[in-house]
Design an enzyme around this catalytic site. Structure first.
Site, PDB file in Angstrom:
ATOM      1  N   HIS A 152       0.785  -1.353   0.044  1.00  7.43           N
ATOM      2  CA  HIS A 152      -0.191   0.169  -0.290  1.00  7.43           C
ATOM      3  C   HIS A 152       0.919   1.913   0.032  1.00  7.43           C
ATOM      4  O   HIS A 152       0.600   1.863  -1.068  1.00  7.43           O
ATOM      5  CB  HIS A 152      -0.960   0.096   1.560  1.00  7.43           C
ATOM      6  CG  HIS A 152      -1.324   0.663   1.982  1.00  7.43           C
ATOM      7  ND1 HIS A 152      -2.930   1.148   1.037  1.00  7.43           N
ATOM      8  CD2 HIS A 152      -1.581   2.598   2.033  1.00  7.43           C
ATOM      9  CE1 HIS A 152      -3.481   2.264   1.860  1.00  7.43           C
ATOM     10  NE2 HIS A 152      -2.706   3.379   1.898  1.00  7.43           N
ATOM     11  N   GLU A 153       1.973   1.617   0.761  1.00 12.67           N
ATOM     12  CA  GLU A 153       2.313   2.472   1.181  1.00 12.67           C
ATOM     13  C   GLU A 153       3.455   3.016  -0.028  1.00 12.67           C
ATOM     14  O   GLU A 153       4.008   3.624  -1.113  1.00 12.67           O
ATOM     15  CB  GLU A 153       4.153   2.383   2.210  1.00 12.67           C
ATOM     16  CG  GLU A 153       3.064   2.409   3.852  1.00 12.67           C
ATOM     17  CD  GLU A 153       1.482   3.351   3.720  1.00 12.67           C
ATOM     18  OE1 GLU A 153       2.461   4.309   2.907  1.00 12.67           O
ATOM     19  OE2 GLU A 153       0.260   3.468   4.665  1.00 12.67           O
ATOM     20  N   HIS A 156       1.268   4.465  -3.227  1.00  6.05           N
ATOM     21  CA  HIS A 156       1.501   5.712  -2.978  1.00  6.05           C
ATOM     22  C   HIS A 156       2.943   6.094  -3.230  1.00  6.05           C
ATOM     23  O   HIS A 156       2.456   7.766  -4.514  1.00  6.05           O
ATOM     24  CB  HIS A 156       1.292   5.811  -1.516  1.00  6.05           C
ATOM     25  CG  HIS A 156       0.174   6.262  -0.961  1.00  6.05           C
ATOM     26  ND1 HIS A 156      -0.895   6.887  -1.400  1.00  6.05           N
ATOM     27  CD2 HIS A 156      -0.243   5.801   0.240  1.00  6.05           C
ATOM     28  CE1 HIS A 156      -2.242   6.624  -0.360  1.00  6.05           C
ATOM     29  NE2 HIS A 156      -1.517   5.735   0.660  1.00  6.05           N
ATOM     30  N   GLU A 207      -5.961   6.678  -0.862  1.00  2.16           N
ATOM     31  CA  GLU A 207      -5.933   5.354  -0.343  1.00  2.16           C
ATOM     32  C   GLU A 207      -6.717   4.550  -0.866  1.00  2.16           C
ATOM     33  O   GLU A 207      -6.405   3.470  -0.571  1.00  2.16           O
ATOM     34  CB  GLU A 207      -7.098   5.820   1.054  1.00  2.16           C
ATOM     35  CG  GLU A 207      -6.375   6.737   2.197  1.00  2.16           C
ATOM     36  CD  GLU A 207      -4.368   6.009   2.657  1.00  2.16           C
ATOM     37  OE1 GLU A 207      -4.729   5.315   2.982  1.00  2.16           O
ATOM     38  OE2 GLU A 207      -3.678   7.039   2.714  1.00  2.16           O
TER      39      GLU A 207
END
Length: 280
Positions: A152-153, A156, A207
């Site tokens: 997920h990070e 980003h 997100e």
């Protein structure tokens, strides 16, 4: 000029003001990543006044300062087992970033474990990462769940969400003063409206995109994507009673996240099965 005419005129001025601000900031639509199997295809708008290279350079400097500070405080990579685990997972995830962004395979990736009670992890522009011990000790994620967090990070960073938000803020800050004059709306009210209608929804979009791409990265790296669901079940339990209502938050609620991740994880499950098949 009657009231109706004034209203129409103010609206036209508002549209013109926004167009002018976009022109001043040099915002252009870009595709920072390929869509992948999960299908993230939203056009992003970046300002030419916020070059990707400068954002990455600034991120690199801030990361170096933060790492040096953590080292001085004795909070850097204190547990060899935790560090080895985090680095092993990140290595497998990073090997898959070319699916979304081929040039990211050449980033100077780096990951450290920082001693902090915060349940957190992040990836700066250009691939500078950190995982906090609070995430490891309080949530107690499995390797697959930790891969969901780190994927997920990483997503980003691949999508340049930080640069996009800086571009949005530049447009917002320049536009508020222009719109206040053009429409007669106070800057204070305009700011609140912008927060609700522009800043917050886009943050939730970021997100959601990171969730989807992170699930695919994990699956391709050989981690069960369904672990993203159990991760957020743990997150939801850990924050029970302390999370703000979703419509006032920059993050999707745990319940919404879990529902979306259930669908996404099933969609990329064949990629996970292919990955583990190759490893046998």
């Amino acid at each position: 000029m009657n009231a109706r005419t004034r209203t129409i005129w103010h609206k036209l001025l508002g549209v013109a003001a926004v167009a002018g601000v976009l022109a001043l900031t040099g915002c252009a639509g870009v595709q920072t990543t390929q869509s992948g199997a999960i299908g993230v295809e939203r056009t992003q708008y970046m300002s030419s006044m916020v070059p990707a290279q400068e954002i990455e350079q600034e991120a690199g400097q801030q990361y170096a300062d933060l790492i040096q500070q953590a080292k001085a405080q004795g909070a850097l990579d204190r547990n060899a087992s935790q560090v080895s685990r985090v680095q092993a997972i990140s290595k497998r995830l990073i090997a898959q970033v070319g699916t979304f962004r081929p040039d990211a395979t050449n980033w100077q990736w780096e990951v450290h474990v920082l001693s902090s009670d915060d349940v957190n992890a992040w990836c700066m522009p250009g691939g500078k990462m950190a995982v906090y011990t609070g995430l490891l000790t309080q949530i107690k994620p499995t390797d697959a769940e930790l891969a969901a967090v780190m994927g997920h990070e990483i997503a980003h960073a691949l999508r340049e969400h930080a640069r996009e938000r800086v571009s949005q803020q530049m447009v917002t800050n320049l536009g508020l003063s222009v719109l206040s004059i053009a429409t007669g709306v106070s800057a204070d009210l305009s700011g609140k409206l912008t927060d609700v209608m522009f800043t917050l929804p886009n943050s939730r979009t970021h997100e959601s995109e990171a969730d989807l791409m992170g699930v695919e990265l994990a699956a391709r790296a050989g981690y069960d994507p369904r672990a993203a669901v159990t991760l957020w079940e743990k997150m939801g339990a850990a924050s029970s009673g302390s999370s703000p209502p979703e419509f006032l938050s920059t993050h999707p609620s745990a319940a919404t996240r879990i529902t979306d991740l259930q669908v996404a994880s099933e969609r990329v499950l064949p990629l996970y099965q292919q990955a583990i098949g190759k490893s046998k």
